[in-house]
Write an enzyme that holds these catalytic residues in place. Structure first.
Site, PDB file in Angstrom:
ATOM      1  N   TYR A 291      -1.520  -8.741 -10.918  1.00 27.76           N
ATOM      2  CA  TYR A 291      -0.558  -8.296  -9.919  1.00 27.76           C
ATOM      3  C   TYR A 291       0.764  -9.048 -10.081  1.00 27.76           C
ATOM      4  O   TYR A 291       1.844  -8.429 -10.168  1.00 27.76           O
ATOM      5  CB  TYR A 291      -1.094  -8.555  -8.516  1.00 27.76           C
ATOM      6  CG  TYR A 291      -2.282  -7.736  -8.085  1.00 27.76           C
ATOM      7  CD1 TYR A 291      -2.279  -7.057  -6.868  1.00 27.76           C
ATOM      8  CD2 TYR A 291      -3.439  -7.649  -8.855  1.00 27.76           C
ATOM      9  CE1 TYR A 291      -3.370  -6.320  -6.438  1.00 27.76           C
ATOM     10  CE2 TYR A 291      -4.531  -6.915  -8.440  1.00 27.76           C
ATOM     11  CZ  TYR A 291      -4.504  -6.259  -7.231  1.00 27.76           C
ATOM     12  OH  TYR A 291      -5.594  -5.533  -6.814  1.00 27.76           O
TER      13      TYR A 291
ATOM     14  N   GLU B 179       0.822  -1.209   0.000  1.00 23.96           N
ATOM     15  CA  GLU B 179       0.000   0.000   0.000  1.00 23.96           C
ATOM     16  C   GLU B 179       0.858   1.261   0.000  1.00 23.96           C
ATOM     17  O   GLU B 179       0.483   2.261  -0.628  1.00 23.96           O
ATOM     18  CB  GLU B 179      -0.957  -0.005   1.190  1.00 23.96           C
ATOM     19  CG  GLU B 179      -1.911  -1.190   1.232  1.00 23.96           C
ATOM     20  CD  GLU B 179      -2.658  -1.425  -0.071  1.00 23.96           C
ATOM     21  OE1 GLU B 179      -3.004  -0.431  -0.750  1.00 23.96           O
ATOM     22  OE2 GLU B 179      -2.892  -2.590  -0.425  1.00 23.96           O
TER      23      GLU B 179
END
Length: 447
Positions: free
Chosen positions: A377, A302
Site C-alpha cells: 500500500y 474506500e
C-alpha cells in the site's frame, strides 16, 4: 467412492483453474460469464440460504465439461440450456457435464438450484465472504469469498453484469451492490431486486442485511451518496461522514467522473478490523464511527477504490498495488486539500517508516502471502508520488484521469500502467519504475 466426471474432450489444460498466478484454484477456464441472475431467499434466524442461479456464458473453446466455484451448499439440480446435466462437487468446485458438448463460441445457459448454510471461505486471510453479524449479514469477498453465496467464475478479471433478487424478513433492510429496481412486501418477508449493469468482478458483489436507517451524504445530484447506519450510530455518523460530498468532489477533480450511479457506505452494527470496498459500496464497522472523524482517511481510501479496483480491476492479483497504491495516495491528496499534512510530508514520513521497518518487497509482484502487506500500500503510493515529482503535477493528474477514462470497467496490469505513464513524460520512466516497482531495496525519496 466419489463418482468422477469424464475429462473434457479436446479441452485445454487447466480448464478447471483460472489464469490468476496467486489464486489459480479460484476461477475457471474455457468460458466467459456475461451475466448472473440470482433469485435467493435467506432466513436470518437459521442462517439458511437457497435459490436459483442462472448464468449466461460464452464458450472460449469446445467444452464437454466445465466448472464453477461454489461453497459447501447442497446442489439440487443443474441444467445446461434447459437439459439436466451431471454434476459433482469437490471442495469449492462444482463440476458440470452437459448432455451435449458446447461448441467454441457458443452462448450457453446454466441453471443451478442450491441451498444450505452459507459459510465464509476459510484461508490464509481468515474467513472471507458471507458472514453472520450479531443481527444481520455482511458480505466482504475480497479476494476469494464470492463462492460463499453464489456459483461463479471467481477471478478478478471475470467481469459480468448481475441481477440479484433477495427475499428476507421485512424487519431488515437489504443492500446489494447495484441499483434498486423493485421492492415488494409479502406476508412477513420483503423481496429486494438489484441490478448491477456495469461489468463487475464476483468478489466485488456484496450483500448487506441489517436493521439500518438510510442517511443522505449529499444533496440530490447525479450521484446518489447514501449511508446505511444503525440508528444508535446516527449522530456520530452525521459528523464523521459530514464531508463526504467534498471528498467525492475532490476525488472527481483528481481522478475524473465517478464511474457509477450510486455510492452506499454501510456501517455494520458489529466491529470490523478493516473496512472493505464493493462495487459502488464500502463496508465499515461500528468501531469506525466515533464522532471525531478519526477514520476519515479510510472513508477516502474506500471511495478511491471505486475508480481503482472496481472500475479499473486488476487482471491478476499480483498487480494489486494498482488498487492499493492509488487508494493510499488518495488519502494523502485529501489530507493536502482538507487542511491536513501535505502529500510531500506524508510521503517522507512513510518513506522513513518503510526504511526501518519493512523488509524489501517487489511491489510489482509481492507474492500471495504479501499481497495485502502494508508495504504494498505505502510503497505503491510512494511510487505514484515519485512519478508525480518526475513528470510534474501538470502531467501527472491528466495522466491519471486518462488512465481511468481509457480503462473504465475493464482490467489492467502493471505493464499497461507503465506504458500509459510514458505517454505523459518526455523523459524515459523505465528507471523510475525499475527502482520503485521491480527492486526490493527501497530507493531514495525524490525531492
Amino acid at each position: 467412492m466419489t463418482p468422477k466426471l469424464p475429462g473434457p474432450r479436446g479441452a485445454k489444460p487447466g480448464a478447471d483453474h483460472s489464469q490468476d498466478s496467486y489464486l489459480p484454484e479460484h476461477g475457471n477456464g474455457g468460458y466467459r460469464v456475461e451475466h448472473y441472475d440470482l433469485d435467493l431467499e435467506y432466513r436470518i434466524t437459521s442462517n439458511r440460504l437457497g435459490g436459483k442461479a442462472t448464468i449466461t456464458a460464452v464458450a472460449g473453446q469446445a467444452l464437454s465439461r466445465f466448472s464453477l466455484d461454489l461453497g459447501r451448499f447442497r446442489v439440487q439440480d443443474v441444467r445446461v440450456d434447459g437439459w439436466p446435466a451431471k454434476h459433482l462437487q469437490r471442495g469449492h468446485k462444482l463440476f458440470i457435464k452437459p448432455q451435449r458438448p458446447i461448441d467454441d463460441g457458443d452462448t450457453f445457459r446454466v441453471d443451478i438450484r442450491y441451498s444450505g448454510t452459507p459459510l465464509p471461505i476459510s484461508g490464509r486471510w481468515g474467513d472471507i465472504g458471507w458472514d453472520e453479524l450479531t443481527d444481520g449479514v455482511l458480505v466482504a469477498s475480497q479476494p476469494n469469498g464470492a463462492p460463499s453465496w453464489f456459483p461463479c467464475d471467481d477471478q478478478p478479471a471475470a467481469k459480468a453484469t448481475y441481477r440479484v433478487a433477495l427475499t428476507v424478513a421485512s424487519a431488515y433492510a437489504v443492500l446489494v451492490t447495484g441499483d434498486l429496481v423493485s421492492k415488494w412486501r409479502g406476508a412477513g418477508a420483503t423481496s429486494w431486486v438489484y441490478e448491477r449493469r456495469e461489468p463487475t468482478s464476483p468478489y466485488l458483489m456484496s450483500v448487506q442485511i441489517g436493521r439500518y436507517e438510510m442517511m443522505e451524504l449529499a444533496a440530490p445530484g447525479p450521484i446518489k451518496q447514501r449511508a446505511a447506519i444503525p440508528p444508535r450510530l446516527r449522530a456520530g455518523a452525521a459528523y464523521d461522514l459530514g464531508r463526504h460530498d467534498e471528498i467525492m468532489a475532490t476525488m472527481q477533480r483528481y481522478f475524473g467522473p465517478y464511474p457509477f450511479k450510486e455510492y452506499v457506505l454501510v456501517v455494520a452494527d458489529d466491529e470490523l478490523d478493516d473496512p472493505i470496498e464493493a462495487q459502488g459500496m464500502a463496508i465499515f464497522g461500528a468501531n469506525h464511527i466515533d464522532g471525531k472523524r478519526t477514520h476519515e482517511r479510510l472513508v477516502v481510501h474506500e471511495l478511491a477504490h471505486q475508480w481503482f479496483g472496481n472500475s479499473l480491476t486488476v487482471a491478476d492479483w499480483r498487480h494489486i498495488w494498482l488498487n492499493e497504491g492509488f487508494a493510499t495516495y488518495a488519502e494523502w491528496l485529501w489530507s493536502e486539500v482538507s487542511g491536513g499534512l501535505p502529500a510531500d510530508t506524508l510521503a517522507a514520513q512513510w518513506h522513513g517508516y518503510l526504511a526501518v521497518s519493512a523488509a524489501g518487497i517487489r511491489v510489482v509482484d509481492p507474492g500471495v502471502d504479501a499481497m495485502f502487506d502494508p508495504a504494498v500500500y505505502k510503497r505503491g503510493a510512494l511510487t505514484l508520488h515519485a512519478l508525480r515529482k518526475k513528470v510534474g503535477a501538470g502531467s501527472f493528474f491528466p495522466m491519471v484521469r486518462a488512465w481511468v477514462a481509457e480503462h473504465q470497467h475493464a482490467t489492467v496490469t502493471s505493464e499497461d500502467f507503465r506504458a500509459h505513464a510514458q505517454r505523459f513524460s518526455r523523459e524515459p520512466l523505465d528507471g523510475l519504475f525499475k527502482e520503485w516497482l521491480d527492486t526490493p531495496a527501497l530507493p531514495p525519496l525524490p525531492r
